[in-house]
Design a protein around this motif. Structure first.
Motif, PDB file in Angstrom:
ATOM      1  N   SER A 180       0.836  -1.205   0.000  1.00 41.62           N
ATOM      2  CA  SER A 180       0.000   0.000   0.000  1.00 41.62           C
ATOM      3  C   SER A 180       0.869   1.253   0.000  1.00 41.62           C
ATOM      4  CB  SER A 180      -0.926   0.003   1.222  1.00 41.62           C
ATOM      5  OG  SER A 180      -1.842  -1.062   1.145  1.00 41.62           O
ATOM      6  N   ARG A 181       1.925   1.249   0.811  1.00 43.31           N
ATOM      7  CA  ARG A 181       2.854   2.390   0.822  1.00 43.31           C
ATOM      8  C   ARG A 181       3.555   2.517  -0.527  1.00 43.31           C
ATOM      9  NH1 ARG A 181       3.801   0.085   5.846  1.00 43.31           N
ATOM     10  NH2 ARG A 181       5.780  -0.804   5.145  1.00 43.31           N
ATOM     11  N   LEU A 182       3.963   1.401  -1.093  1.00 44.29           N
ATOM     12  CA  LEU A 182       4.612   1.407  -2.403  1.00 44.29           C
ATOM     13  C   LEU A 182       3.673   1.948  -3.469  1.00 44.29           C
ATOM     14  CD1 LEU A 182       6.993   0.634  -4.249  1.00 44.29           C
ATOM     15  CD2 LEU A 182       6.009  -1.662  -4.381  1.00 44.29           C
ATOM     16  N   ASP A 183       2.407   1.578  -3.405  1.00 45.85           N
ATOM     17  CA  ASP A 183       1.421   2.036  -4.373  1.00 45.85           C
ATOM     18  C   ASP A 183       1.283   3.556  -4.332  1.00 45.85           C
ATOM     19  OD1 ASP A 183      -0.482   1.358  -6.419  1.00 45.85           O
ATOM     20  OD2 ASP A 183      -2.080   1.798  -4.985  1.00 45.85           O
ATOM     21  N   VAL A 184       1.238   4.111  -3.120  1.00 47.67           N
ATOM     22  CA  VAL A 184       1.146   5.567  -2.972  1.00 47.67           C
ATOM     23  C   VAL A 184       2.360   6.229  -3.606  1.00 47.67           C
ATOM     24  CG1 VAL A 184       1.200   7.453  -1.276  1.00 47.67           C
ATOM     25  CG2 VAL A 184      -0.339   5.509  -0.935  1.00 47.67           C
ATOM     26  N   ASP A 185       3.551   5.714  -3.311  1.00 45.74           N
ATOM     27  CA  ASP A 185       4.779   6.286  -3.868  1.00 45.74           C
ATOM     28  C   ASP A 185       4.828   6.144  -5.386  1.00 45.74           C
ATOM     29  OD1 ASP A 185       5.564   6.923  -1.299  1.00 45.74           O
ATOM     30  OD2 ASP A 185       6.960   5.238  -1.117  1.00 45.74           O
ATOM     31  N   LEU A 186       4.395   4.998  -5.888  1.00 42.18           N
ATOM     32  CA  LEU A 186       4.401   4.755  -7.327  1.00 42.18           C
ATOM     33  C   LEU A 186       3.445   5.696  -8.054  1.00 42.18           C
ATOM     34  CD1 LEU A 186       5.317   3.057  -9.756  1.00 42.18           C
ATOM     35  CD2 LEU A 186       3.446   1.485  -9.234  1.00 42.18           C
ATOM     36  N   LEU A 187       2.252   5.875  -7.511  1.00 37.45           N
ATOM     37  CA  LEU A 187       1.283   6.771  -8.135  1.00 37.45           C
ATOM     38  C   LEU A 187       1.789   8.213  -8.128  1.00 37.45           C
ATOM     39  CD1 LEU A 187      -2.039   5.290  -6.716  1.00 37.45           C
ATOM     40  CD2 LEU A 187      -1.211   5.162  -9.076  1.00 37.45           C
ATOM     41  N   LYS A 188       2.440   8.609  -7.048  1.00 41.64           N
ATOM     42  CA  LYS A 188       2.996   9.959  -6.962  1.00 41.64           C
ATOM     43  C   LYS A 188       4.101  10.154  -8.007  1.00 41.64           C
ATOM     44  CE  LYS A 188       5.349  13.098  -3.794  1.00 41.64           C
ATOM     45  NZ  LYS A 188       5.963  13.252  -2.481  1.00 41.64           N
ATOM     46  N   ALA A 189       5.002   9.180  -8.116  1.00 41.79           N
ATOM     47  CA  ALA A 189       6.088   9.272  -9.092  1.00 41.79           C
ATOM     48  C   ALA A 189       5.544   9.283 -10.512  1.00 41.79           C
ATOM     49  CB  ALA A 189       7.065   8.112  -8.898  1.00 41.79           C
ATOM     50  N   ALA A 190       4.556   8.449 -10.781  1.00 43.85           N
ATOM     51  CA  ALA A 190       3.969   8.396 -12.128  1.00 43.85           C
ATOM     52  C   ALA A 190       3.328   9.736 -12.480  1.00 43.85           C
ATOM     53  CB  ALA A 190       2.941   7.271 -12.206  1.00 43.85           C
ATOM     54  N   GLU A 191       2.633  10.322 -11.522  1.00 49.56           N
ATOM     55  CA  GLU A 191       2.005  11.624 -11.771  1.00 49.56           C
ATOM     56  C   GLU A 191       3.061  12.688 -12.064  1.00 49.56           C
ATOM     57  OE1 GLU A 191      -0.785  14.938  -9.513  1.00 49.56           O
ATOM     58  OE2 GLU A 191      -0.716  12.894  -8.722  1.00 49.56           O
ATOM     59  N   GLU A 192       4.134  12.687 -11.287  1.00 49.11           N
ATOM     60  CA  GLU A 192       5.207  13.665 -11.497  1.00 49.11           C
ATOM     61  C   GLU A 192       5.857  13.508 -12.869  1.00 49.11           C
ATOM     62  OE1 GLU A 192       7.846  13.089  -8.180  1.00 49.11           O
ATOM     63  OE2 GLU A 192       6.444  13.999  -6.755  1.00 49.11           O
ATOM     64  N   LEU A 193       5.905  12.268 -13.360  1.00 48.05           N
ATOM     65  CA  LEU A 193       6.524  11.996 -14.658  1.00 48.05           C
ATOM     66  C   LEU A 193       5.534  12.052 -15.814  1.00 48.05           C
ATOM     67  CD1 LEU A 193       8.785   9.009 -13.557  1.00 48.05           C
ATOM     68  CD2 LEU A 193       9.538  11.340 -14.138  1.00 48.05           C
ATOM     69  N   ILE A 196       0.651   7.607 -17.216  1.00 49.73           N
ATOM     70  CA  ILE A 196      -0.700   7.165 -16.865  1.00 49.73           C
ATOM     71  C   ILE A 196      -0.663   5.665 -16.630  1.00 49.73           C
ATOM     72  CG2 ILE A 196      -3.072   6.940 -17.654  1.00 49.73           C
ATOM     73  CD1 ILE A 196      -2.557   9.464 -19.374  1.00 49.73           C
ATOM     74  N   LEU A 197      -1.049   5.271 -15.429  1.00 51.11           N
ATOM     75  CA  LEU A 197      -1.054   3.860 -15.060  1.00 51.11           C
ATOM     76  C   LEU A 197      -2.466   3.288 -15.182  1.00 51.11           C
ATOM     77  CD1 LEU A 197       1.191   4.069 -11.872  1.00 51.11           C
ATOM     78  CD2 LEU A 197       1.854   3.305 -14.143  1.00 51.11           C
ATOM     79  N   PRO A 198      -2.590   2.001 -15.506  1.00 51.89           N
ATOM     80  CA  PRO A 198      -3.917   1.383 -15.599  1.00 51.89           C
ATOM     81  C   PRO A 198      -4.595   1.352 -14.227  1.00 51.89           C
ATOM     82  CG  PRO A 198      -2.191  -0.275 -15.794  1.00 51.89           C
ATOM     83  CD  PRO A 198      -1.517   1.057 -15.764  1.00 51.89           C
ATOM     84  N   THR A 199      -5.902   1.484 -14.229  1.00 49.77           N
ATOM     85  CA  THR A 199      -6.655   1.445 -12.974  1.00 49.77           C
ATOM     86  C   THR A 199      -7.553   0.214 -12.874  1.00 49.77           C
ATOM     87  OG1 THR A 199      -8.398   2.806 -13.954  1.00 49.77           O
ATOM     88  CG2 THR A 199      -6.681   3.954 -12.717  1.00 49.77           C
ATOM     89  N   ASP A 200      -7.725  -0.490 -13.964  1.00 47.63           N
ATOM     90  CA  ASP A 200      -8.585  -1.675 -13.969  1.00 47.63           C
ATOM     91  C   ASP A 200      -7.818  -2.903 -13.484  1.00 47.63           C
ATOM     92  OD1 ASP A 200     -10.617  -0.147 -15.054  1.00 47.63           O
ATOM     93  OD2 ASP A 200     -10.125  -0.690 -17.115  1.00 47.63           O
TER      94      ASP A 200
END
Length: 87
Positions: free
Chosen positions: A22-35, A38-42
């Motif tokens: 869960s912590r990794l997911d938060v960090d990954l989504l933040k990094a993806a947004e900064e870069l 767009i990551l899949p949500t399904d």
């Protein structure tokens, strides 16, 4: 899945792994947004199939399958992390 575990060790390990992911997911989504990535949500069909299979398992059968899935997933994630760092 960990909520259905009948073995305390399996349940505790599952909780620790879930919390870490869960912590990794938060960090990954933040990094993806900064870069601007767009990551899949399904849920993938493979993941949904696994969810459906585990929903039908109970007791020791559930615990063994859950422990196996967690070990396999962790191993795959470590390989991906190593490959990502290398690139």
């Amino acid at each position: 899945m960990r909520e259905k575990a009948t073995n305390t060790g399996i349940s505790n390990a599952g909780k620790e792994i879930f919390d870490g992911h869960s912590r990794l997911d938060v960090d990954l989504l933040k990094a993806a947004e900064e870069l601007g990535v767009i990551l899949p949500t399904d849920v993938s069909s493979e993941h949904q199939s696994l969810i459906n299979e585990m929903a039908e398992r109970t007791g020791d059968n559930h615990d063994r399958a859950y422990a196996t899935i967690v070990r396999q997933t962790q191993g795959a994630l470590l390989v991906m992390a190593t490959q990502t760092r290398a690139t």
